[in-house]
Design a protein around this motif. Structure first.
Motif, PDB file in Angstrom:
ATOM      1  N   ASN A 159       0.841  -1.190   0.000  1.00 35.40           N
ATOM      2  CA  ASN A 159       0.000   0.000   0.000  1.00 35.40           C
ATOM      3  C   ASN A 159       0.888   1.257   0.000  1.00 35.40           C
ATOM      4  O   ASN A 159       0.639   2.225  -0.726  1.00 35.40           O
ATOM      5  CB  ASN A 159      -0.890  -0.028   1.252  1.00 35.40           C
TER       6      ASN A 159
ATOM      7  N   GLU B 102       1.149   4.272  -2.622  1.00 37.57           N
ATOM      8  CA  GLU B 102       1.071   5.694  -2.241  1.00 37.57           C
ATOM      9  C   GLU B 102       2.244   6.467  -2.848  1.00 37.57           C
ATOM     10  O   GLU B 102       2.120   7.640  -3.173  1.00 37.57           O
ATOM     11  CB  GLU B 102       1.107   5.845  -0.708  1.00 37.57           C
TER      12      GLU B 102
ATOM     13  N   GLU C 250     -10.314   2.880   4.087  1.00 37.62           N
ATOM     14  CA  GLU C 250     -10.031   2.499   2.699  1.00 37.62           C
ATOM     15  C   GLU C 250     -11.323   2.006   2.023  1.00 37.62           C
ATOM     16  O   GLU C 250     -11.558   2.283   0.851  1.00 37.62           O
ATOM     17  CB  GLU C 250      -8.964   1.391   2.628  1.00 37.62           C
TER      18      GLU C 250
ATOM     19  N   HIS D  66      -8.432   6.873  -7.079  1.00 36.80           N
ATOM     20  CA  HIS D  66      -8.722   6.110  -5.862  1.00 36.80           C
ATOM     21  C   HIS D  66      -9.987   5.268  -5.961  1.00 36.80           C
ATOM     22  O   HIS D  66     -10.132   4.270  -5.253  1.00 36.80           O
ATOM     23  CB  HIS D  66      -8.773   7.041  -4.642  1.00 36.80           C
TER      24      HIS D  66
ATOM     25  N   ASP E 184      -8.576   1.927  -4.258  1.00 39.75           N
ATOM     26  CA  ASP E 184      -8.839   1.644  -2.848  1.00 39.75           C
ATOM     27  C   ASP E 184      -9.732   0.446  -2.537  1.00 39.75           C
ATOM     28  O   ASP E 184      -9.556  -0.183  -1.490  1.00 39.75           O
ATOM     29  CB  ASP E 184      -9.305   2.907  -2.124  1.00 39.75           C
TER      30      ASP E 184
ATOM     31  N   HIS F  80      -7.207  -2.053  -2.101  1.00 37.59           N
ATOM     32  CA  HIS F  80      -6.476  -1.895  -0.836  1.00 37.59           C
ATOM     33  C   HIS F  80      -7.271  -2.460   0.340  1.00 37.59           C
ATOM     34  O   HIS F  80      -6.721  -3.137   1.202  1.00 37.59           O
ATOM     35  CB  HIS F  80      -6.162  -0.408  -0.581  1.00 37.59           C
TER      36      HIS F  80
END
Ligand SMILES: [Fe+2]
Ligand SMILES: [Fe+2]
Length: 348
Positions: free
Chosen positions: A189, A193, A260, A291, A295, A298
């Motif tokens: 993760n 980022e 998330e 995102h 996400d 994630h």
């Protein structure tokens, strides 16, 4: 390993300091006042803060200032804590006392702890919880999608920049203390980022592009100093409380899993709001667009990392993960309730 030519390479200007914070050479007046007290006086003063009618605001303001010290950007006064251990121990004392009240009273969970005894049960529980807690479809995001004015959207985007400006550091702080597959997914993760090694794909670079597109680089500094509502820090404070406290990496893991999982449902509404207002600039939208895709993976990876972790986690750790997930949900609810009230009340 990075290719030599990618190091320090970007297509965008990077003269601006990141995160976009005001420089500070000393603590705020109010924190300085606390630090001037002896331990007995300080204990009394903290109880006074906790019993004050506007304790939510005071606690969140102090905590937000204290957390900046844990990151070391230019909004953190450069104090040599090795030379002043008595100051640092007092800061830790203030921090832990206020956090205890913040987490166990202000954010007291109305979600009951389930009966669990294995990671598989926690995985099942959290898979359901992260998709069905009250924050997932909070009314604030309907307001963003359907009613928020253009002016308000610009302000809300500043708050989103501020909320997300150091997510990479926050993820990094979650790493120590995790092992095996949980460490694997958190480190992955962090690598995401940080753009998988490409500066232009740092998620914070997408926030830089938003600020440039809206010409907000200087405005965000004034906004942060003079106008930003204190309650916009609630969810960051909640996350930082567990990130910066020893042995709380598992709570942080559960906390982050919840937020998330919120990203896709929340960002979808933000993008709908932008559509309605005719905000089509990709530089503004890229953070949210990207995102929406990243996400959900994630959140799912974090559940997988938990399920496949070995050796089996102790029960106290399993409960910590759940408590972290509940805490995030409570913090988000509290913040979005207040944001809804704030933006409804200042419509223009
Ligand atoms: Fe991100
Ligand atoms: Fe993410």
């Amino acid at each position: 390993m990075l290719k030599q030519e990618t190091i320090g390479h970007s297509r965008f200007p990077h003269e601006q300091y990141w995160p976009p914070v005001n420089a500070a050479n000393e603590f705020s007046l109010t924190l300085n006042e606390l630090l001037a007290l002896n331990m007995g006086e300080l204990t009394d003063k903290l109880q006074e803060i906790i019993s004050a009618t506007h304790n939510e605001e005071l606690v969140n303001k102090y905590l937000a200032e204290i957390y900046s010290l844990y990151y070391g950007y230019k909004d953190a006064p450069r104090i040599d804590f090795w030379e002043k251990p008595e100051i640092f121990s007092r800061i830790e004392f203030i921090k832990l006392t206020l956090e205890d009240f913040f987490i166990n009273t202000l954010l007291k969970s109305r979600y009951e702890l389930p009966e669990i005894s294995s990671a598989a049960q926690v995985g099942d529980y959290l898979r359901f919880f992260v998709e069905h807690n009250y924050g997932v479809s909070h009314a604030f995001f309907d307001f963003v999608a359907d009613e928020m004015s253009e002016q308000q959207m610009k302000e809300f985007l500043l708050l989103e920049v501020i909320r997300n400006e150091i997510v990479d550091d926050e993820v990094a702080l979650m790493v120590p203390g995790l092992q095996y597959s949980m460490k694997q997914v958190v480190v992955s993760n962090l690598w995401d980022e940080c753009g998988n090694g490409a500066i232009d794909n740092f998620h914070t670079n997408w926030l830089r592009r938003l600020l440039t597109a809206h010409d907000e680089w200087s405005n965000i500094l004034t906004y942060r100093a003079e106008q930003k509502p204190w309650f916009a820090s609630i969810s960051s404070n909640s996350f930082n409380a567990v990130l910066t406290t020893r042995f709380k990496c598992h709570r942080a893991y559960g906390h982050f899993m919840t937020t998330e999982a919120w990203v896709a449902p929340h960002f979808k509404k933000i993008l709908q709001g932008m559509d309605r207002l005719g905000i089509t600039d990709q530089n503004v939208r890229v953070y949210f667009d990207a995102h929406m895709r990243i996400d959900p993976h994630h959140a799912e990876e974090m559940i997988e990392g938990l399920l496949k972790n070995t050796p089996e986690l102790a029960q106290v750790v399993l409960y910590d993960i759940i408590k972290g997930a509940h805490q995030a949900a409570m913090a988000g609810e509290m913040m979005y309730d207040k944001l809804l009230e704030y933006f409804r009340g200042n419509g223009h």
